[in-house]
Enzyme design. Structure first.
Site, PDB file in Angstrom:
ATOM      1  CB  SER A 199      -0.974  -0.100   1.561  1.00 36.23           C
ATOM      2  OG  SER A 199      -2.121   0.733   1.057  1.00 36.23           O
ATOM      3  CG  ASP A 310      -6.675  -3.237  -4.074  1.00 36.32           C
ATOM      4  OD1 ASP A 310      -7.398  -2.083  -3.260  1.00 36.32           O
ATOM      5  OD2 ASP A 310      -5.165  -2.601  -4.113  1.00 36.32           O
ATOM      6  CG  HIS A 340      -5.297  -2.328  -0.658  1.00 35.85           C
ATOM      7  ND1 HIS A 340      -4.652  -2.137  -1.649  1.00 35.85           N
ATOM      8  CD2 HIS A 340      -4.845  -1.637   0.946  1.00 35.85           C
ATOM      9  CE1 HIS A 340      -3.642  -0.900  -1.189  1.00 35.85           C
ATOM     10  NE2 HIS A 340      -3.731  -0.840   0.040  1.00 35.85           N
TER      11      HIS A 340
END
Length: 626
Positions: A199, A310, A340
């Site tokens: 991320s 995602d 994600h």
């Protein structure tokens, strides 16, 4: 490192490695362990418990909080004790904004310290697994978080250049000090560094690589954004909270200082939520083609992971950056059906082994076969993976057109259809496609004769009229047919199962550990559901941004326009007997920000079917008849 130099380096290593490293050394009481390679992999011959633990503060070139001093970046280090006696080791670097909150990884790991300020607990498993194999692990607090100085800037200049400064220090080009202010040199390392992270951590790896910094040999970005504009926007629509940049900065800083208030004001002014347009502020945070970080300047090799479902860091963050990388960049990718996700939490054994091979090859120069393996691992469904030469696969384009009778086919079409731009969930819009709904139009192919796989980025083109100056135009590509699929809809679980996995009650341990840092984490399994349909991909655009994301141009009500844009990328197989569905709708509640931010315009959208189509990059199969 250019490919020619990389090949020379690996060739030299292949010649000298047998002389320096025993394949299976028998370590005597008087002989210090050396890096041991067997079967193309480094072996765990170094003691994790006895490893050197230390910390330094690296001087960055930025003053993010405006206090008149360059920010110092906190760097926590663990390395084999033999690196204090002449052994030079490469570095795996994990720079994170999450050590304050919420913690790193899906178990929210936090750092813990001893009386001397050194770490007793390093978040995640990288230290436990790789330090015994002859690596140093460097854990970096991003500027403005944890024990680093300054203010977080949500992907801005200081975030990137703080990480770059650490690479420079590891290669003798920047200054670091200890707690007493004495200079510290990284004399124990080869300087060869790999960055990894999920991320926002992955964004830091991408951003630092785009500076072209020497010594960064490889990056492993896991669902990392390459454009902060695209983190909060899709086709000019807002996809998350208002003032998202400030929100992210304060979410990663446990004790935001008043001195950062000016930074937050600049974020809010620059991000321009009122229009959603791309501007100079967003360009600075664009790692594909920005002034601070640029894909064309990447020299490090890349091992990237994309989750096609995602909704946070959407797939175009990977696909558009991937396409802009220089052809000389060595690369590998995993393209998954998860959300994600860091693949450590989904396909752990295969992931850790592949990552081990990658780092050994890129940082140690171990001549294993990782670069001779297929470049892309692609997940087509639960427990179903294939490999291929690259991503996307080689495809041909099939264009399908909505028909007046509600079918989707290849023949020319006539007629019109209408719907309203209202805020609707994907489930509501995809369900019961044969039932009339004022908020959408639905078109389905006949059942497929053969499996049909798409790989890449579909595009949609609508010829339309509006009765207002703008509307949010949404499109969904849907797989109609009962099947067991990965489930993304359970946000209330821990972890949120929108990521596509669930924790099991058991744990496994990786590498070596201590009482404070055991390297043990929950095992996981795919979170699946049997469903009658599945939204494969989607796209949305503010009609005012039809010609440019940098400029808002209202439409003239009643005037026809041709508007073309891309959906999100995907790699997906529709099974034989299933049907492809094209759903035309308005504001997508699963993709856009909260109702107070993106409520839908209420505009009436009239579609001219003769000028409307979707183009699919297909690997196999046909759809839509003849």
């Amino acid at each position: 490192m250019p490919s020619s130099q990389r090949r020379g380096f690996l060739a030299a290593v292949a010649l000298v490695l047998p002389l320096l490293v025993a394949a299976t050394p028998a370590v005597s009481a008087k002989e210090e362990p050396k890096i041991d390679v067997s079967g193309g992999l480094t072996q765990p011959v170094f003691s994790y418990a006895d490893a050197i633990r230390e910390h330094v503060r690296v001087q960055s070139p930025v003053d993010s909080d405006g206090d008149g001093k360059r920010d110092l970046v906190r760097v926590d280090i663990i390395r084999p004790k033999e690196s204090g006696a002449g052994l030079k080791v490469p570095v795996i670097m994990h720079e994170s904004p999450y050590y304050d909150k919420p913690g790193a990884g899906f178990e929210n790991d936090r750092k813990t310290y001893d009386a001397n300020g050194n770490l007793t607990k390093f978040p995640l498993f990288y230290d436990n697994y790789f330090v015994p194999r002859g690596y140093a692990f460097v854990s970096v607090d991003m500027i403005g978080t944890r024990l680093s100085e300054g203010c977080p800037t949500s992907g801005g200049k200081s975030d990137v250049l703080g990480g770059k400064a650490v690479i420079d220090w590891l290669n003798g080009r920047a200054t670091a000090i200890d707690d007493k202010g004495a200079p510290v040199k990284a004399s124990w390392t080869t300087g060869r560094t790999g960055m990894i992270g999920h991320s926002g951590e992955g964004a830091l790896a991408i951003g630092v690589a785009g500076t072209g910094v020497r010594g960064l040999e490889t990056i492993v970005p896991l669902a990392g954004p390459s454009s902060w504009y695209d983190l909060w926007r899709a086709g000019g629509t807002l996809t998350d909270v208002k003032r998202g940049q400030e929100w992210w900065a304060t979410e990663t800083d446990e004790d935001p200082d008043e001195k950062c208030a000016a930074v937050h004001r600049r974020m809010n002014e620059g991000s321009d939520d009122a229009t959603g347009d791309y501007n100079a502020y967003w360009r600075e945070l664009d790692y594909r083609n920005g002034p601070i970080s640029n894909a064309r300047d990447v020299h490090a090799s890349v091992f990237a992971v994309m989750g096609t479902q995602d909704r946070n860091v959407m797939g175009n963050q990977f696909s558009e950056w991937w396409a802009k990388l220089p052809r000389s960049v060595q690369r590998k990718a995993w393209v998954t059906q998860y959300g994600h996700l860091d693949p450590f939490w989904a396909r752990r054994d295969v992931w850790v082994n592949t990552l081990h091979q990658w780092f050994d090859h890129e940082l140690m120069g171990v001549p294993n076969d990782i670069m001779r393996q297929p470049r892309a691992d692609v997940q087509l469904g639960p427990d179903r993976w294939i490999t291929q030469a690259d991503w996307p696969a080689r495809t041909r384009t099939l264009t399908l057109r909505p028909q007046q009778d509600g079918t989707l086919g290849r023949k020319p079409s006539t007629g019109t259809g209408t719907y309203l731009d209202t805020r609707q969930t994907e489930t509501a819009m995809a369900d019961n496609p044969a039932t009339a709904n004022p908020n959408r139009l639905a078109y389905l192919t006949p059942p497929l004769d053969t499996p049909t796989r798409l790989s890449g980025t579909p595009s949609v083109s609508l010829r339309l009229k509006l009765d207002k100056p703008t509307a949010n135009l949404g499109v969904m590509l849907v797989d109609y047919g009962t099947d067991t699929r990965i489930n993304y809809d359970d946000m209330g679980a821990n972890p949120p199962r929108a990521y596509g996995f669930k924790f099991l009650d058991t744990k496994d341990c990786l590498g070596q550990g201590t009482t404070d840092d055991d390297g043990c984490y929950h095992k996981t399994a795919d979170n699946t559901v049997t469903s009658d349909f599945h939204v494969v991909t989607r796209g949305i655009i503010d009609a005012q941004n039809r010609t440019s994301l940098s400029r808002t141009t209202p439409l003239t009500p009643g005037k026809p326009y041709q508007i073309t844009w891309n959906t999100l990328p995907q790699d997906y197989e529709f099974k034989a007997g299933h049907r492809l569905g094209l759903i035309l709708t308005g504001t997508n509640a699963n993709l856009t920000a909260t109702p107070d931010v993106e409520p839908g315009t209420g505009a009436k959208v009239t579609i001219d079917l003769a000028g409307t189509s979707i183009s699919l990059p297909l690997v196999t199969g046909t759809a839509g008849g003849r």
